[in-house]
Design an enzyme around this catalytic site. Structure first.
Site, PDB file in Angstrom:
ATOM      1  N   ARG A  29       0.837  -1.204   0.000  1.00  0.00           N
ATOM      2  CA  ARG A  29       0.000   0.000   0.000  1.00  0.00           C
ATOM      3  C   ARG A  29       0.873   1.255   0.000  1.00  0.00           C
ATOM      4  NH1 ARG A  29      -4.891  -1.904   0.211  1.00  0.00           N
ATOM      5  NH2 ARG A  29      -5.239  -3.848   1.356  1.00  0.00           N
ATOM      6  N   ASP A  30       0.483   2.221  -0.842  1.00  0.00           N
ATOM      7  CA  ASP A  30       1.197   3.496  -0.870  1.00  0.00           C
ATOM      8  C   ASP A  30       1.014   4.196   0.473  1.00  0.00           C
ATOM      9  OD1 ASP A  30       2.155   5.524  -3.454  1.00  0.00           O
ATOM     10  OD2 ASP A  30       1.754   6.414  -1.483  1.00  0.00           O
ATOM     11  N   ASN A  87       5.210   6.360 -13.632  1.00  0.00           N
ATOM     12  CA  ASN A  87       5.827   7.671 -13.778  1.00  0.00           C
ATOM     13  C   ASN A  87       7.309   7.469 -14.091  1.00  0.00           C
ATOM     14  OD1 ASN A  87       3.508   9.219 -13.203  1.00  0.00           O
ATOM     15  ND2 ASN A  87       3.798   8.914 -11.002  1.00  0.00           N
ATOM     16  N   VAL A  96      10.579   8.224  -6.514  1.00  0.00           N
ATOM     17  CA  VAL A  96      11.373   7.098  -6.013  1.00  0.00           C
ATOM     18  C   VAL A  96      12.014   6.400  -7.209  1.00  0.00           C
ATOM     19  CG1 VAL A  96      11.349   4.920  -4.742  1.00  0.00           C
ATOM     20  CG2 VAL A  96       9.839   6.788  -4.033  1.00  0.00           C
ATOM     21  N   HIS A 100       8.104   1.338 -10.194  1.00  0.00           N
ATOM     22  CA  HIS A 100       6.896   0.994  -9.433  1.00  0.00           C
ATOM     23  C   HIS A 100       5.676   1.293 -10.277  1.00  0.00           C
ATOM     24  CE1 HIS A 100       8.293   5.046  -8.349  1.00  0.00           C
ATOM     25  NE2 HIS A 100       7.009   5.409  -8.289  1.00  0.00           N
TER      26      HIS A 100
HETATM   27  P1  5GP Z   1       6.206   8.325  -7.820  1.00  0.00           P
HETATM   28  O1  5GP Z   1       5.857   9.753  -7.513  1.00  0.00           O
HETATM   29  O2  5GP Z   1       7.699   8.084  -7.757  1.00  0.00           O
HETATM   30  O3  5GP Z   1       5.593   7.782  -9.070  1.00  0.00           O
HETATM   31  O4  5GP Z   1       5.550   7.465  -6.662  1.00  0.00           O
HETATM   32  C1  5GP Z   1       6.198   7.130  -5.488  1.00  0.00           C
HETATM   33  C2  5GP Z   1       5.156   6.719  -4.507  1.00  0.00           C
HETATM   34  O5  5GP Z   1       5.779   6.028  -3.456  1.00  0.00           O
HETATM   35  C3  5GP Z   1       4.380   7.877  -3.903  1.00  0.00           C
HETATM   36  O6  5GP Z   1       3.000   7.720  -4.176  1.00  0.00           O
HETATM   37  C4  5GP Z   1       4.704   7.795  -2.422  1.00  0.00           C
HETATM   38  O7  5GP Z   1       3.594   8.100  -1.608  1.00  0.00           O
HETATM   39  C5  5GP Z   1       5.148   6.345  -2.253  1.00  0.00           C
HETATM   40  N1  5GP Z   1       6.133   6.134  -1.226  1.00  0.00           N
HETATM   41  C6  5GP Z   1       7.292   6.840  -1.061  1.00  0.00           C
HETATM   42  N2  5GP Z   1       7.996   6.343  -0.015  1.00  0.00           N
HETATM   43  C7  5GP Z   1       7.251   5.311   0.478  1.00  0.00           C
HETATM   44  C8  5GP Z   1       7.461   4.408   1.570  1.00  0.00           C
HETATM   45  O8  5GP Z   1       8.461   4.450   2.294  1.00  0.00           O
HETATM   46  N3  5GP Z   1       6.487   3.474   1.791  1.00  0.00           N
HETATM   47  C9  5GP Z   1       5.373   3.390   0.997  1.00  0.00           C
HETATM   48  N4  5GP Z   1       4.484   2.421   1.303  1.00  0.00           N
HETATM   49  N5  5GP Z   1       5.150   4.222  -0.045  1.00  0.00           N
HETATM   50  C10 5GP Z   1       6.077   5.168  -0.286  1.00  0.00           C
END
Ligand code: 5GP
Ligand code: ZN
Length: 114
Positions: A29-30, A87, A96, A100
């Protein structure tokens, strides 16, 4: 990648609400959900982004999609619809640097995205 947060989650070194894990992928889960259902599906092995995928990564990509679709069923959004998002890079908001796949659902999702 020893300092990558998603590598750490896949290894179990950082806690997350993991909903699926197998030899290739982990789904969790995010931490900052943008919809009632917001899961992330990642490869267990480090890949920086979708831009690094090549023809040899077909099975991995298929595994990620199959898990995402199965999670959508399990989360009860398969019938109402859901969005799968990759993304890539700064302008897309990739925060990140570990590949993902976002699974978003449980509410109508606007299009085009912001
Ligand atoms: P991006 O913006 O890179 O496409 O998405 C990264 C996602 O990872 C974001 O929606 C953010 O909330 C989630 N995220 C970042 N760090 C963590 C973490 O430590 N644990 C979890 N479960 N989600 C994370
Ligand atoms: Zn990583």
């Amino acid at each position: 990648m020893s300092d990558c947060i998603f590598c750490k989650i896949a290894r179990g070194d950082v806690p997350a609400q993991i909903v699926h894990q197998d030899g290739q992928v982990t789904a969790f889960r995010d931490v900052n959900p943008q919809a009632p259902v917001h899961l992330l599906v990642i490869p267990n092995q480090h890949v920086g982004s979708a831009a690094e995928l090549g023809p040899g990564n077909g099975p991995l990509l298929a595994a990620m999609l199959v898990v995402a679709n199965r999670m959508a069923e399990g989360e009860g959004v398969a019938g109402t619809g859901y969005r799968l998002v990759l993304n890539v890079g700064a302008d897309a908001g990739q925060s990140v640097p570990h590949l993902h796949l976002h699974l978003l659902g449980g509410r109508p999702l606007a299009w085009p995205p912001g």
